[in-house]
Enzyme design. Structure first.
Site, PDB file in Angstrom:
ATOM      1  N   LYS A 114      13.043  45.981  55.739  1.00 16.80           N
ATOM      2  CA  LYS A 114      11.370  46.089  55.856  1.00 16.80           C
ATOM      3  C   LYS A 114      11.395  46.213  57.309  1.00 16.80           C
ATOM      4  CE  LYS A 114      10.217  46.976  51.577  1.00 16.80           C
ATOM      5  NZ  LYS A 114       9.350  47.981  50.967  1.00 16.80           N
TER       6      LYS A 114
ATOM      7  N   CYS B 162      11.591  50.134  43.251  1.00 21.45           N
ATOM      8  CA  CYS B 162      10.738  49.256  42.240  1.00 21.45           C
ATOM      9  C   CYS B 162       9.787  48.423  42.971  1.00 21.45           C
ATOM     10  CB  CYS B 162      11.714  48.199  41.506  1.00 21.45           C
ATOM     11  SG  CYS B 162      12.528  47.004  42.577  1.00 21.45           S
TER      12      CYS B 162
ATOM     13  N   ASP C  88      12.947  50.755  55.654  1.00 23.96           N
ATOM     14  CA  ASP C  88      11.735  51.260  55.200  1.00 23.96           C
ATOM     15  C   ASP C  88      10.542  50.984  56.098  1.00 23.96           C
ATOM     16  OD1 ASP C  88       9.606  51.832  53.372  1.00 23.96           O
ATOM     17  OD2 ASP C  88      10.426  50.364  51.696  1.00 23.96           O
TER      18      ASP C  88
ATOM     19  N   LYS D 235       9.470  55.684  41.649  1.00 23.25           N
ATOM     20  CA  LYS D 235       9.247  54.496  41.129  1.00 23.25           C
ATOM     21  C   LYS D 235       8.295  54.691  39.872  1.00 23.25           C
ATOM     22  CE  LYS D 235       9.240  52.112  45.485  1.00 23.25           C
ATOM     23  NZ  LYS D 235       8.370  51.334  46.487  1.00 23.25           N
TER      24      LYS D 235
ATOM     25  N   THR E 167      16.965  43.633  49.385  1.00 19.90           N
ATOM     26  CA  THR E 167      16.007  43.625  50.340  1.00 19.90           C
ATOM     27  C   THR E 167      15.771  42.655  51.172  1.00 19.90           C
ATOM     28  OG1 THR E 167      14.715  45.148  48.949  1.00 19.90           O
ATOM     29  CG2 THR E 167      13.557  44.369  50.785  1.00 19.90           C
TER      30      THR E 167
ATOM     31  N   GLU F  83      13.147  55.227  54.935  1.00 17.64           N
ATOM     32  CA  GLU F  83      12.094  55.490  53.958  1.00 17.64           C
ATOM     33  C   GLU F  83      10.810  55.503  54.473  1.00 17.64           C
ATOM     34  OE1 GLU F  83      11.398  53.468  50.014  1.00 17.64           O
ATOM     35  OE2 GLU F  83      13.244  52.343  50.575  1.00 17.64           O
TER      36      GLU F  83
ATOM     37  N   ASP G  13       8.488  58.063  49.928  1.00 11.22           N
ATOM     38  CA  ASP G  13       7.915  56.990  48.934  1.00 11.22           C
ATOM     39  C   ASP G  13       6.519  57.111  48.658  1.00 11.22           C
ATOM     40  OD1 ASP G  13       7.524  54.679  47.439  1.00 11.22           O
ATOM     41  OD2 ASP G  13       8.365  53.512  48.954  1.00 11.22           O
TER      42      ASP G  13
ATOM     43  N   ASP H 121      16.266  45.589  43.055  1.00 15.27           N
ATOM     44  CA  ASP H 121      16.412  44.073  43.177  1.00 15.27           C
ATOM     45  C   ASP H 121      15.580  43.144  42.982  1.00 15.27           C
ATOM     46  OD1 ASP H 121      14.819  45.058  45.259  1.00 15.27           O
ATOM     47  OD2 ASP H 121      15.952  43.955  46.721  1.00 15.27           O
TER      48      ASP H 121
ATOM     49  N   ASP I 260      17.598  50.849  44.226  1.00 16.95           N
ATOM     50  CA  ASP I 260      16.961  49.653  44.786  1.00 16.95           C
ATOM     51  C   ASP I 260      16.158  48.995  43.620  1.00 16.95           C
ATOM     52  OD1 ASP I 260      15.874  47.951  46.464  1.00 16.95           O
ATOM     53  OD2 ASP I 260      14.120  49.205  47.098  1.00 16.95           O
TER      54      ASP I 260
END
Length: 327
Positions: free
Chosen positions: A149, A274, A175, A246, A124, A201, A224, A298, A296
């Protein structure tokens, strides 16, 4: 007789982690430990303010149900006794870990899933100005999958273009964290398609995502914040092509397994994601990530340090968790 304990922990982030809703410099997690017959099971969760969760409230919820856990409450009983969310996730994962250690059977066998293999995870890049994101991308250009992001402002396309310049060979996920407006989705998606973005996302706020129904986006859309548990899966069909699973949203591994199966039955692609957390939170997610379309996980890579026996990462290749950690 079981004994259950709960505590909060703070783990420094390497630098800062920034999304459209704000920044943080540490990950505050809640860990649950359940002991039985000299064996210990552990679980970790991240209370998420987006859903009204606080560390204090999550710990209180765990303590309220603690006596029932001590008296032998099963995972299935836990699903009925607690609402999904971070508190249930930590308990559920601790119960899975405890059973694995009591029986000597790994979680993957208990859960009836494939034996964990190495996974390629996204890495990310925090929300920042385009120039800063270009430099961050250059530093991570050897990683095959980058997640960006975005902020919902006019600079989003510039940010992605800058990242593409910095990491020309990487697959990109963006995202928006609910930061876009309905009228912007198609124009932005068309521009992102030109930049080779593979997935978008949560472009819209969850309460407004009905506007996505029937949109012919050139880049697949992934739910999400709109995707939580098993009963909400039907509504996602026709809005999204992927769902981000998640554990803190599903309330643990138990329901996450059902959510993944439900998504696949409905021809929805699966991403396993996560929160920023330690390897103890990543380990159970690694079990449902086997066979996922996008991974994802990380979280530990974003921390300044991780737990003992933490998951080993070779670049973006995530190794299966050690039994000493979980499962």
């Amino acid at each position: 007789m079981r004994e259950i304990s709960v505590e909060s922990e703070r783990w420094p982030i390497a630098g800062a982690f920034t999304i459209s809703r704000g920044s943080k410099t540490e990950a505050e997690v809640v860990t649950v430990t359940i002991r039985e017959d000299g064996v210990t099971g552990r679980g970790e969760c991240v209370p998420y303010g987006r859903y009204g969760e606080t560390v204090k409230d999550v710990i209180a919820s765990i303590k309220v149900i603690g006596q029932s856990i001590s008296d032998g409450m099963t995972r299935d009983e836990l699903q009925r006794a607690m609402h999904r969310g971070a508190a249930r996730n930590a308990i559920d994962c601790a119960l899975w870990d405890l059973e694995a250690k009591l029986t000597g059977e790994p979680v993957w066998k208990l859960a009836g899933v494939a034996e964990p293999q190495p996974l390629t995870t996204a890495y990310t890049l925090s929300l920042a100005a385009p120039d800063a994101m270009r430099e961050a991308a250059r530093a991570a250009a050897s990683r095959p999958l980058l997640k960006l992001k975005l902020g919902g402002g006019g600079d989003d396309i510039d940010r992605v273009a800058a990242v593409r310049e910095g990491a020309p060979g990487a697959t990109l996920i963006v995202d928006a964290n609910e930061g876009w407006k309905a009228d912007d989705v198609l124009p932005l998606a068309r521009e992102l398609a030109k930049l080779g973005v593979a997935l978008i996302e949560q472009p819209l706020p969850a309460k407004e995502d009905e506007a996505l129904r029937g949109i012919d986006s050139p880049v697949p859309l992934c739910a999400d914040e709109s995707a939580h548990g098993i009963e909400g899966m039907i509504r996602l069909v026709g809005l999204y092509q992927y769902v981000n699973v998640k554990l803190d949203k599903t309330g643990g591994l138990t329901e996450a397994l059902s959510v993944v199966r439900s998504a696949k039955r409905r021809k929805l692609g699966v991403m396993v994601g996560c929160m920023v957390a330690t390897s103890l939170a990543m380990a159970p997610a690694a079990f449902i990530a086997q066979g996922a379309d996008f991974v994802d996980l990380d979280g530990p890579l974003l921390l300044a340090k991780d737990r003992p026996h933490g998951i080993a990462y070779e670049g973006s290749l995530m190794m299966p968790p050690e039994k000493a950690l979980w499962g």
